[in-house]
Motif scaffolding. Structure first.
Motif, PDB file in Angstrom:
ATOM      1  N   UNK A  60      78.231 -12.402 -85.477  1.00 27.35           N
ATOM      2  CA  UNK A  60      79.166 -13.356 -84.883  1.00 27.35           C
ATOM      3  C   UNK A  60      80.603 -13.085 -85.295  1.00 27.35           C
ATOM      4  N   UNK A  61      80.815 -12.786 -86.573  1.00 30.76           N
ATOM      5  CA  UNK A  61      82.156 -12.476 -87.052  1.00 30.76           C
ATOM      6  C   UNK A  61      82.704 -11.194 -86.450  1.00 30.76           C
ATOM      7  N   UNK A  62      81.858 -10.181 -86.348  1.00 27.74           N
ATOM      8  CA  UNK A  62      82.274  -8.908 -85.754  1.00 27.74           C
ATOM      9  C   UNK A  62      82.654  -9.103 -84.288  1.00 27.74           C
ATOM     10  N   UNK A  63      81.842  -9.864 -83.571  1.00 27.21           N
ATOM     11  CA  UNK A  63      82.086 -10.157 -82.156  1.00 27.21           C
ATOM     12  C   UNK A  63      83.411 -10.906 -81.985  1.00 27.21           C
ATOM     13  N   UNK A  64      83.639 -11.931 -82.817  1.00 28.43           N
ATOM     14  CA  UNK A  64      84.895 -12.686 -82.741  1.00 28.43           C
ATOM     15  C   UNK A  64      86.093 -11.799 -83.054  1.00 28.43           C
ATOM     16  N   UNK A  65      85.962 -10.954 -84.091  1.00 29.91           N
ATOM     17  CA  UNK A  65      87.057 -10.059 -84.467  1.00 29.91           C
ATOM     18  C   UNK A  65      87.395  -9.107 -83.329  1.00 29.91           C
ATOM     19  N   UNK A 110      88.173  -5.266 -71.601  1.00 30.56           N
ATOM     20  CA  UNK A 110      86.928  -5.988 -71.332  1.00 30.56           C
ATOM     21  C   UNK A 110      86.412  -6.601 -72.631  1.00 30.56           C
ATOM     22  N   UNK A 111      86.105  -7.897 -72.621  1.00 30.66           N
ATOM     23  CA  UNK A 111      85.577  -8.518 -73.841  1.00 30.66           C
ATOM     24  C   UNK A 111      84.214  -7.923 -74.224  1.00 30.66           C
ATOM     25  N   UNK A 112      83.957  -7.882 -75.511  1.00 27.86           N
ATOM     26  CA  UNK A 112      82.658  -7.422 -76.008  1.00 27.86           C
ATOM     27  C   UNK A 112      81.664  -8.575 -75.886  1.00 27.86           C
ATOM     28  N   UNK A 153      76.265  -6.778 -77.084  1.00 28.19           N
ATOM     29  CA  UNK A 153      76.811  -5.465 -77.466  1.00 28.19           C
ATOM     30  C   UNK A 153      77.090  -5.421 -78.973  1.00 28.19           C
ATOM     31  N   UNK A 154      77.626  -6.509 -79.511  1.00 31.94           N
ATOM     32  CA  UNK A 154      77.875  -6.567 -80.962  1.00 31.94           C
ATOM     33  C   UNK A 154      76.564  -6.475 -81.725  1.00 31.94           C
ATOM     34  N   UNK A 155      75.525  -7.119 -81.212  1.00 32.10           N
ATOM     35  CA  UNK A 155      74.205  -7.064 -81.852  1.00 32.10           C
ATOM     36  C   UNK A 155      73.655  -5.639 -81.834  1.00 32.10           C
ATOM     37  N   UNK A 156      73.805  -4.961 -80.720  1.00 31.81           N
ATOM     38  CA  UNK A 156      73.317  -3.580 -80.621  1.00 31.81           C
ATOM     39  C   UNK A 156      74.068  -2.643 -81.564  1.00 31.81           C
TER      40      UNK A 156
END
Length: 190
Positions: free
Chosen positions: A131-136, A146-148, A152-155
């Motif tokens: 979640x933190x990586x995705x938000x960052x 294009x937003x992640x 995609x962050x999970x993968x």
């Protein structure tokens, strides 16, 4: 009280020392480190509250700017970088690991500690870390980018899981060894 404080400081030191094991840098900003093993062990050995306090002490040292994270990182900046979710997630990860070990007394120590480490050190930690990586990543978007997606962050984080499963096994084995040779030190089960 003195014994508790000593063990909290000892496990904080263990987490810091595990940061000296060279990190394996990856291209997207999140390195492979051994410090999450220390977080798992803090919860598995010290229990929920003491394990969380050991992690909180490390986080405090990081916030002060001491280079106690893998790669010699420290300072408030790491609380807003790509690894911020993992760093923040250490506290609930240690707490959940310890809580599970405290509650699952019917199982052998190695299995209880392994289950606790898997739930706290993988499920909880990855939920916050991803979640933190995705938000960052999405906060750093430029106009037209294009937003992640969360998927995609999970993968991107999925390749870390096998290494963390090895840490789960190590946490279980180390907790079992402590229970065998120094049972009074395994506070999560006392």
């Amino acid at each position: 009280m003195e014994r508790n404080l000593t063990l909290i400081v000892l496990f904080s030191a263990l987490i810091v020392v595990l940061g000296l094991v060279p990190a394996i840098p990856l291209g997207f900003g999140v390195p492979i480190t051994m410090q999450s093993l220390g977080v798992m062990l803090a919860g598995a050995v010290l229990g929920s509250w003491r394990g969380a306090l050991a992690v909180l002490l490390v986080q405090f040292l990081v916030a002060l700017g001491l280079p106690v994270l893998a790669g010699g990182r420290g300072g408030l900046g790491v609380f807003v970088g790509p690894t911020a979710g993992f760093l923040i997630g250490w506290l609930p990860a240690a707490f959940v690991t310890g809580l599970v070990v405290e509650r699952i007394r019917a199982l052998p120590v190695a299995i209880g500690a392994g289950i606790g480490a898997a739930l706290g050190g993988i499920v909880v930690l990855y939920a916050l870390g991803i979640g933190g990586f995705w938000l960052f990543k999405n906060a750093a978007l430029q106009p037209g980018d294009t937003p992640m997606s969360l998927w995609a962050a999970t993968l991107i984080m999925a390749p870390f899981i096998p290494g963390d499963m090895v840490k789960v096994v190590l946490a279980g084995l180390i907790a079992r060894t402590i229970a065998r040779y120094r049972p009074s030190a395994l506070i999560a089960r006392s």
